[in-house]
Design a protein around this motif. Structure first.
Motif, PDB file in Angstrom:
ATOM      1  N   GLY A 239       0.698  -1.366  -0.164  1.00  0.00           N
ATOM      2  CA  GLY A 239      -0.016   0.091  -0.034  1.00  0.00           C
ATOM      3  C   GLY A 239       0.833   1.372   0.123  1.00  0.00           C
ATOM      4  O   GLY A 239       0.701   1.992   0.849  1.00  0.00           O
ATOM      5  N   PRO A 240       1.579   1.684  -0.984  1.00  0.00           N
ATOM      6  CA  PRO A 240       2.200   3.000  -1.144  1.00  0.00           C
ATOM      7  C   PRO A 240       1.024   3.916  -1.045  1.00  0.00           C
ATOM      8  O   PRO A 240      -0.126   3.968  -1.803  1.00  0.00           O
ATOM      9  CB  PRO A 240       2.877   2.908  -2.424  1.00  0.00           C
ATOM     10  CG  PRO A 240       3.262   1.716  -2.857  1.00  0.00           C
ATOM     11  CD  PRO A 240       2.061   0.474  -2.257  1.00  0.00           C
TER      12      PRO A 240
ATOM     13  N   CYS B 214       7.975   7.811   0.458  1.00  0.00           N
ATOM     14  CA  CYS B 214       6.945   7.141   0.386  1.00  0.00           C
ATOM     15  C   CYS B 214       6.114   6.395   1.530  1.00  0.00           C
ATOM     16  O   CYS B 214       7.076   5.525   1.845  1.00  0.00           O
ATOM     17  CB  CYS B 214       6.532   6.381  -0.905  1.00  0.00           C
ATOM     18  SG  CYS B 214       5.069   5.615  -1.328  1.00  0.00           S
ATOM     19  N   THR B 215       4.994   6.436   2.143  1.00  0.00           N
ATOM     20  CA  THR B 215       4.610   5.580   3.175  1.00  0.00           C
ATOM     21  C   THR B 215       4.143   4.321   2.446  1.00  0.00           C
ATOM     22  O   THR B 215       3.621   4.417   1.466  1.00  0.00           O
ATOM     23  CB  THR B 215       3.534   6.138   3.804  1.00  0.00           C
ATOM     24  OG1 THR B 215       2.447   6.599   3.190  1.00  0.00           O
ATOM     25  CG2 THR B 215       4.182   7.523   4.639  1.00  0.00           C
ATOM     26  N   LEU B 216       4.189   3.368   3.277  1.00  0.00           N
ATOM     27  CA  LEU B 216       3.548   2.032   2.779  1.00  0.00           C
ATOM     28  C   LEU B 216       2.564   1.636   3.926  1.00  0.00           C
ATOM     29  O   LEU B 216       3.092   0.751   4.898  1.00  0.00           O
ATOM     30  CB  LEU B 216       4.550   0.806   2.841  1.00  0.00           C
ATOM     31  CG  LEU B 216       5.738   1.168   1.765  1.00  0.00           C
ATOM     32  CD1 LEU B 216       6.798  -0.013   1.670  1.00  0.00           C
ATOM     33  CD2 LEU B 216       5.511   1.329   0.229  1.00  0.00           C
ATOM     34  N   VAL B 217       1.413   2.051   3.770  1.00  0.00           N
ATOM     35  CA  VAL B 217       0.291   2.124   4.846  1.00  0.00           C
ATOM     36  C   VAL B 217      -0.124   0.677   5.456  1.00  0.00           C
ATOM     37  O   VAL B 217      -0.094   0.582   6.771  1.00  0.00           O
ATOM     38  CB  VAL B 217      -0.918   2.789   4.406  1.00  0.00           C
ATOM     39  CG1 VAL B 217      -1.803   2.165   3.179  1.00  0.00           C
ATOM     40  CG2 VAL B 217      -1.842   3.286   5.441  1.00  0.00           C
TER      41      VAL B 217
ATOM     42  N   ALA C 118       1.733   7.938  -5.642  1.00  0.00           N
ATOM     43  CA  ALA C 118       2.025   6.690  -5.122  1.00  0.00           C
ATOM     44  C   ALA C 118       0.836   5.781  -5.530  1.00  0.00           C
ATOM     45  O   ALA C 118      -0.368   6.121  -5.515  1.00  0.00           O
ATOM     46  CB  ALA C 118       1.969   7.023  -3.672  1.00  0.00           C
ATOM     47  N   LEU C 119       1.263   4.600  -6.019  1.00  0.00           N
ATOM     48  CA  LEU C 119       0.059   3.768  -6.512  1.00  0.00           C
ATOM     49  C   LEU C 119       0.034   2.571  -5.547  1.00  0.00           C
ATOM     50  O   LEU C 119       0.959   1.817  -5.199  1.00  0.00           O
ATOM     51  CB  LEU C 119       0.648   2.983  -7.894  1.00  0.00           C
ATOM     52  CG  LEU C 119       1.117   4.176  -8.898  1.00  0.00           C
ATOM     53  CD1 LEU C 119       1.614   3.354  -9.975  1.00  0.00           C
ATOM     54  CD2 LEU C 119      -0.015   5.112  -9.207  1.00  0.00           C
ATOM     55  N   GLU C 120      -1.220   2.585  -4.722  1.00  0.00           N
ATOM     56  CA  GLU C 120      -1.448   1.435  -3.745  1.00  0.00           C
ATOM     57  C   GLU C 120      -1.020   0.134  -3.952  1.00  0.00           C
ATOM     58  O   GLU C 120      -0.982  -0.765  -3.432  1.00  0.00           O
ATOM     59  CB  GLU C 120      -2.893   1.828  -3.138  1.00  0.00           C
ATOM     60  CG  GLU C 120      -3.069   0.980  -1.879  1.00  0.00           C
ATOM     61  CD  GLU C 120      -4.338   1.468  -0.889  1.00  0.00           C
ATOM     62  OE1 GLU C 120      -4.395   0.919   0.035  1.00  0.00           O
ATOM     63  OE2 GLU C 120      -4.913   2.441  -1.494  1.00  0.00           O
ATOM     64  N   THR C 121      -1.108  -0.206  -5.353  1.00  0.00           N
ATOM     65  CA  THR C 121      -0.901  -1.413  -5.709  1.00  0.00           C
ATOM     66  C   THR C 121       0.619  -1.909  -5.819  1.00  0.00           C
ATOM     67  O   THR C 121       0.875  -3.227  -6.014  1.00  0.00           O
ATOM     68  CB  THR C 121      -1.561  -1.730  -7.154  1.00  0.00           C
ATOM     69  OG1 THR C 121      -1.123  -0.717  -7.891  1.00  0.00           O
ATOM     70  CG2 THR C 121      -3.155  -1.850  -7.045  1.00  0.00           C
ATOM     71  N   GLY C 122       1.451  -1.174  -5.350  1.00  0.00           N
ATOM     72  CA  GLY C 122       2.892  -1.401  -4.896  1.00  0.00           C
ATOM     73  C   GLY C 122       3.934  -0.639  -5.754  1.00  0.00           C
ATOM     74  O   GLY C 122       5.026  -1.156  -5.964  1.00  0.00           O
TER      75      GLY C 122
END
Length: 290
Positions: A12-13, A26-29, A274-278
Motif C-alpha cells: 500500500g504505497p 513514500c509511506t507503505l500504509v 504513489a500507487l497503492e498496488t505497490g
C-alpha cells in the motif's frame, strides 16, 4: 510516464513527498514501513513501529514527518532512517500532516481536532465540529491553517489565535480530502465524492471545477511550482493538472487499476504519485504543451 515497483501488491504505497535529501519518500500504509526512492530509482525501506503510516511531509530539522493512521501518533524519520514517535494527545487516528517553521500540524479524525507539535514535543489541540472528520491540511498564504472536513462537506480555517471559521461547500456531500496552497495564494482541494477540484480564496469565496469524469474519485492534490496544481484520480486511474483558471489536463496511468493516492512535485519538476498496488509513477511534464 515511468513506473517503479517499490513494494508488494499488499503493502500500500500511500503518502508521498520530495525529501530534503533529493529523494522521494513514500509511506507503505499496510506494511508499517516507509520507502526512500533515490534519483536512480533504487529503493531503501525502513520499518516503522506502530500501525498505518499514512501521510508524510518534510518538516523541521531537515527530517520527514508522518502520521500513523491507526495509532494516534506523529512520527519523524531522518534521512538515514532513524525513527522517533510522538503520541498525539487523545487522538485515536492521525492522518493529515503539514509543517510550518519549527512546528508540525496534524489532523485527528477521532476525536475531531487538529494538533500542533512544538519543538519540545508538546501539543496544542484545537477541537473541530464533532463528526466532521478533519482530513488533510495545509498552511495558507494568509498564515492560517486550512483543513478539509470530509464528513461535513466543508473547509475549515484555523487562525493563529485558534479561532475557527467553517466554509460549507456549494456541492452537498462533496467529501473533500486533499488540500494544498497554490501559487496564486488561494487554497485548492479535491472533492472525492463529487468529482471536482475546488478553490477557496482567503476571504472564503469558493469555486468548483467539475472533472471530465465525475466518478474519478480525486484524492490528493499538490501545488505545481510552475503554476496550477496536480491531483490524483483514485478510481479514474489517472493524474491530472489544473491551471489557476480551471483548465484541466489528464494523464492515464500506464498500468491498470493502480489506485493512485498521494502526489508530489520533485525539485526537477517531475511529478510523482504513489500507487497503492505497490509502485510509484513518475511523469516528466512539459508545461509548454498545455
Amino acid at each position: 510516464m515511468d513506473v517503479f515497483t517499490i513494494a508488494g501488491s499488499g503493502d500500500g504505497p500511500y503518502g508521498i513527498t520530495a525529501g530534503p535529501d533529493g529523494a522521494i519518500w513514500c509511506t507503505l500504509v499496510h506494511a508499517g514501513a516507509i520507502a526512500r526512492i533515490a534519483p536512480d530509482g533504487s529503493v531503501t525501506r525502513f520499518d516503522v513501529p506502530g500501525d498505518g503510516p499514512a501521510l508524510i511531509t518534510t518538516g523541521p530539522g531537515d527530517a520527514l514527518w508522518f502520521t500513523l493512521l491507526r495509532a494516534g501518533v506523529v512520527g519523524r524519520i531522518t534521512n538515514a532512517g532513524a525513527v522517533s514517535l510522538t503520541p498525539a494527545p487523545d487522538a485515536q487516528g492521525t492522518y493529515g500532516i503539514a509543517a510550518t517553521g519549527e512546528h508540525v500540524w496534524y489532523t485527528s479524525m477521532q476525536p475531531d481536532q487538529v494538533g500542533r507539535l512544538g519543538p519540545d514535543g508538546s501539543a496544542t489541540v484545537v477541537p473541530l465540529p464533532a463528526g466532521s472528520m478533519p482530513s488533510m491540511l495545509t498552511t495558507g498564504a494568509d498564515g492560517a491553517l486550512w483543513c478539509t472536513l470530509n464528513q461535513a462537506g466543508a473547509i475549515a480555517r484555523i487562525a493563529p489565535t485558534g479561532d475557527i471559521t467553517t466554509f460549507p461547500l456549494p456541492t452537498p456531500d462533496a467529501a473533500p480530502v486533499g488540500i494544498t496552497t497554490g501559487g496564486d495564494g488561494a487554497v485548492w482541494f479535491v472533492e472525492i465524492a463529487a468529482g471536482q477540484v475546488g478553490r477557496i480564496t482567503t476571504d472564503g469565496t469558493v469555486t468548483e471545477f467539475p472533472l471530465p469524469d465525475r466518478a474519478g474519485r480525486p484524492h490528493a492534490i499538490t501545488a505545481d511550482p510552475a503554476g496550477g496544481c496536480w491531483f490524483t484520480e483514485w478510481a479514474g486511474n489517472r493524474i491530472g493538472h489544473i491551471t489557476p483558471t480551471g483548465d484541466i489536463t489528464l494523464h492515464d496511468l500506464p498500468v491498470p487499476d493502480a489506485e493512485p493516492h498521494g502526489i508530489t512535485v520533485a525539485p526537477d519538476g517531475t511529478v510523482w504519485t504513489a500507487l497503492e498496488t505497490g509502485a510509484v509513477a513518475r511523469l516528466a511534464y512539459d508545461r509548454t504543451r498545455s
